[in-house]
Scaffold this motif. Sequence first.
Motif, PDB file in Angstrom:
ATOM      1  N   ASP A  75       0.784  -1.266  -0.125  1.00 12.03           N
ATOM      2  CA  ASP A  75       0.059   0.071   0.038  1.00 12.03           C
ATOM      3  C   ASP A  75       1.098   1.210  -0.022  1.00 12.03           C
ATOM      4  N   ARG A  76       0.707   2.200  -0.993  1.00 17.99           N
ATOM      5  CA  ARG A  76       1.670   3.290  -1.170  1.00 17.99           C
ATOM      6  C   ARG A  76       1.414   4.182   0.117  1.00 17.99           C
ATOM      7  N   GLY A  77       0.374   4.207   0.839  1.00 20.91           N
ATOM      8  CA  GLY A  77       0.233   4.736   2.211  1.00 20.91           C
ATOM      9  C   GLY A  77       1.080   4.598   2.989  1.00 20.91           C
ATOM     10  N   LEU A  78       1.904   3.418   3.176  1.00 20.69           N
ATOM     11  CA  LEU A  78       2.518   2.910   4.278  1.00 20.69           C
ATOM     12  C   LEU A  78       3.831   3.851   3.928  1.00 20.69           C
ATOM     13  N   TRP A  79       4.112   4.287   2.872  1.00 29.15           N
ATOM     14  CA  TRP A  79       5.352   5.163   2.557  1.00 29.15           C
ATOM     15  C   TRP A  79       5.140   6.888   2.539  1.00 29.15           C
ATOM     16  N   ALA A  80       4.049   7.158   2.949  1.00 28.50           N
ATOM     17  CA  ALA A  80       3.427   8.416   2.568  1.00 28.50           C
ATOM     18  C   ALA A  80       4.570   9.640   3.168  1.00 28.50           C
ATOM     19  N   ASP A  81       4.818   9.284   4.625  1.00 29.29           N
ATOM     20  CA  ASP A  81       5.673  10.406   5.218  1.00 29.29           C
ATOM     21  C   ASP A  81       7.175  10.009   5.366  1.00 29.29           C
ATOM     22  N   GLU A  83      11.016   9.367   4.782  1.00 29.91           N
ATOM     23  CA  GLU A  83      12.038  10.209   3.868  1.00 29.91           C
ATOM     24  C   GLU A  83      13.085   9.214   2.979  1.00 29.91           C
ATOM     25  N   ASP A  84      13.455   9.606   1.938  1.00 35.31           N
ATOM     26  CA  ASP A  84      14.286   8.815   1.158  1.00 35.31           C
ATOM     27  C   ASP A  84      15.578   8.715   1.731  1.00 35.31           C
ATOM     28  N   SER A  89      13.589  14.719   3.154  1.00 38.28           N
ATOM     29  CA  SER A  89      12.367  14.812   2.917  1.00 38.28           C
ATOM     30  C   SER A  89      12.001  15.350   1.535  1.00 38.28           C
ATOM     31  N   HIS A  91      10.031  17.357   0.608  1.00 42.82           N
ATOM     32  CA  HIS A  91       9.596  18.709   0.689  1.00 42.82           C
ATOM     33  C   HIS A  91      10.650  19.760   1.125  1.00 42.82           C
TER      34      HIS A  91
END
Length: 95
Positions: A75-81, A83-84, A89, A91
Amino acid sequence: MSLQEDLTSVQRRLDDLMRCVGRLDEHVGDSLDMRRVRADAGHLRESLALLQDAAPAAAGRQTVEMVTIPDAPYDRGLWADAEDEGLGSPHRHAP
């Protein structure tokens, strides 16, 4: 044979080896080759002692249950916040 029986058997044979090395030492005397044989036999004794100490822990160790990982995408939501790593981040500006 069980692990304990195998270790006992090896210990008996190693004791026989040490007795034979002692008798051989009486015949050959203190030479470089005889010192190597004595040292190697001593290393075997030390290694077996270490193995005997570790064996009860290994015998009592439980097996690890395998976990199956599905082939379905995460689920892409697992990685929403998240940081790579190394990039920071999304942002913020990378250093």
